[in-house]
Scaffold this motif. Structure first.
Motif, mmCIF file in Angstrom:
data_model
loop_
_atom_site.group_PDB
_atom_site.id
_atom_site.type_symbol
_atom_site.label_atom_id
_atom_site.label_comp_id
_atom_site.label_asym_id
_atom_site.label_seq_id
_atom_site.Cartn_x
_atom_site.Cartn_y
_atom_site.Cartn_z
ATOM 1 N N ILE A 96 0.837 -1.208 0.000
ATOM 2 C CA ILE A 96 0.000 0.000 0.000
ATOM 3 C C ILE A 96 0.867 1.251 0.000
ATOM 4 C CG2 ILE A 96 -1.670 1.336 1.336
ATOM 5 C CD1 ILE A 96 -2.856 -1.312 2.288
ATOM 6 N N ASN A 97 1.913 1.259 0.839
ATOM 7 C CA ASN A 97 2.816 2.414 0.881
ATOM 8 C C ASN A 97 3.479 2.639 -0.474
ATOM 9 O OD1 ASN A 97 2.214 2.818 3.547
ATOM 10 N ND2 ASN A 97 4.087 1.869 4.330
ATOM 11 N N LEU A 98 3.877 1.528 -1.110
ATOM 12 C CA LEU A 98 4.510 1.635 -2.420
ATOM 13 C C LEU A 98 3.550 2.238 -3.444
ATOM 14 C CD1 LEU A 98 6.837 1.064 -4.370
ATOM 15 C CD2 LEU A 98 5.918 -1.262 -4.649
ATOM 16 N N LEU A 99 2.300 1.772 -3.429
ATOM 17 C CA LEU A 99 1.318 2.286 -4.379
ATOM 18 C C LEU A 99 1.032 3.768 -4.128
ATOM 19 C CD1 LEU A 99 -1.222 -0.705 -4.480
ATOM 20 C CD2 LEU A 99 0.489 -0.066 -6.211
ATOM 21 N N ILE A 100 0.945 4.146 -2.862
ATOM 22 C CA ILE A 100 0.721 5.565 -2.540
ATOM 23 C C ILE A 100 1.909 6.400 -2.998
ATOM 24 C CG2 ILE A 100 0.408 7.235 -0.679
ATOM 25 C CD1 ILE A 100 -1.069 5.083 0.893
ATOM 26 N N GLY A 101 3.131 5.884 -2.768
ATOM 27 C CA GLY A 101 4.325 6.608 -3.195
ATOM 28 C C GLY A 101 4.372 6.790 -4.699
ATOM 29 N N ALA A 150 1.783 6.832 -6.664
ATOM 30 C CA ALA A 150 0.719 7.768 -7.004
ATOM 31 C C ALA A 150 1.153 9.210 -6.757
ATOM 32 C CB ALA A 150 -0.539 7.448 -6.195
ATOM 33 N N ILE A 151 1.889 9.449 -5.677
ATOM 34 C CA ILE A 151 2.369 10.800 -5.378
ATOM 35 C C ILE A 151 3.350 11.264 -6.449
ATOM 36 C CG2 ILE A 151 3.744 12.178 -3.770
ATOM 37 C CD1 ILE A 151 2.554 10.486 -1.505
ATOM 38 N N ILE A 152 4.300 10.394 -6.786
ATOM 39 C CA ILE A 152 5.281 10.761 -7.813
ATOM 40 C C ILE A 152 4.590 10.992 -9.158
ATOM 41 C CG2 ILE A 152 7.278 9.940 -9.129
ATOM 42 C CD1 ILE A 152 8.129 8.392 -6.619
ATOM 43 N N GLY A 194 1.524 11.895 -9.590
ATOM 44 C CA GLY A 194 0.776 13.143 -9.477
ATOM 45 C C GLY A 194 1.664 14.366 -9.657
ATOM 46 N N MET A 195 2.876 14.311 -9.101
ATOM 47 C CA MET A 195 3.790 15.446 -9.245
ATOM 48 C C MET A 195 4.215 15.619 -10.700
ATOM 49 S SD MET A 195 6.168 15.568 -5.808
ATOM 50 C CE MET A 195 6.806 13.908 -5.952
ATOM 51 N N VAL A 196 4.448 14.502 -11.391
ATOM 52 C CA VAL A 196 4.799 14.577 -12.813
ATOM 53 C C VAL A 196 3.642 15.170 -13.606
ATOM 54 C CG1 VAL A 196 5.359 13.230 -14.859
ATOM 55 C CG2 VAL A 196 6.431 12.656 -12.671
ATOM 56 N N TRP A 197 2.446 14.694 -13.338
ATOM 57 C CA TRP A 197 1.247 15.202 -14.017
ATOM 58 C C TRP A 197 1.056 16.688 -13.715
ATOM 59 C CZ3 TRP A 197 -4.267 12.583 -13.481
ATOM 60 C CH2 TRP A 197 -5.147 13.203 -14.382
#
Length: 229
Positions: free
Chosen positions: A167-172, A174-176, A178-181
């Motif tokens: 879960i932590n990996l998936l959230i991480g 998603a954050i990265i 999101g920042m690229v997007w």
């Protein structure tokens, strides 16, 4: 104050904050670290007050007086044995401040002089916003958990569950992502998702760590708050 001089002054303040956090990592250099932090904050505040678009000196000075009074009272009353959680609590505010600055810059980029010739937020500023809000949010919630564990408000036992690392990996990721997007297209919804996920991962990263390891965690969060600044 010119834009170049302002940038130089804020960069100097940031370097001093990082040196302060480095100094606070050891009792031998803690006093020097505190001195660097004090000088950095004076530089940052003076630079802000020197800006031509300051609307209310009275409101800013009132905030300084209020925050200074609260900090002084807390520092004088706190016991030496409770300093680790005090540091955690204070650095949670550093993370929160970084998030607030990023949100303010996103909502009013013109006031921060970060618009390009087309009237859009500069690419490098989008990168800074994404990193600042992500690191700041992680620092905020992570420091809150560290404070709670040291203060006994949260159990010091590691809180773990099956699939936590996945879960932590998936959230991480998603954050990265999101920042690229956000760097490509500054969408307010994407920005909000970055904030929410970063606040969540701050909880998720620190809750599985036992209370005995909190001093090490606080040192790590100290470095996070420096980078957020």
């Amino acid at each position: 104050m010119s834009a170049n001089l302002t940038t130089l002054a804020y960069s100097l303040a940031t370097i001093l904050f990082i040196l302060a956090l480095r100094g606070l990592s050891s009792p031998m250099t803690a006093r020097r670290g505190n001195l660097f932090g004090m000088i950095g904050m004076v530089v940052a505040i003076a630079t802000t007050l020197a800006q031509p678009n300051v609307l209310s000196f009275g409101l800013i000075l009132a905030g300084i007086a209020l925050g200074g009074a609260i900090g002084t009272v807390v520092a004088l009353k706190i016991k030496m044995t409770a300093l680790p959680q005090l540091v955690a609590a204070f650095h949670s505010l550093v993370g929160l401040a970084a998030v607030c600055v990023a949100v303010a810059a996103f909502n009013n980029p013109g006031a921060y002089h970060i618009l390009n010739e087309l009237g859009a937020i500069k690419t490098q500023s989008r990168i800074e916003m994404g990193l600042g809000v992500a690191i700041g949010a992680i620092t905020f919630t992570g420091s809150v958990v560290a404070f709670g564990k040291l203060q006994g408000l949260i159990t010091g036992k590691p809180l773990v569950f099956a699939g936590q690392h996945v879960i932590n990996l998936l959230i991480g990721i998603a954050i990265i992502g999101g920042m690229v997007w956000f760097t490509i297209t500054p969408d307010p919804m994407v920005f909000a998702v970055i904030v929410i996920l970063s606040l969540l991962i701050g909880f998720m990263l620190i809750l599985p760590i036992g209370g005995a390891d909190m001093p090490v965690v606080i040192s790590m969060l100290n470095s996070y708050s420096g980078w957020a600044a």
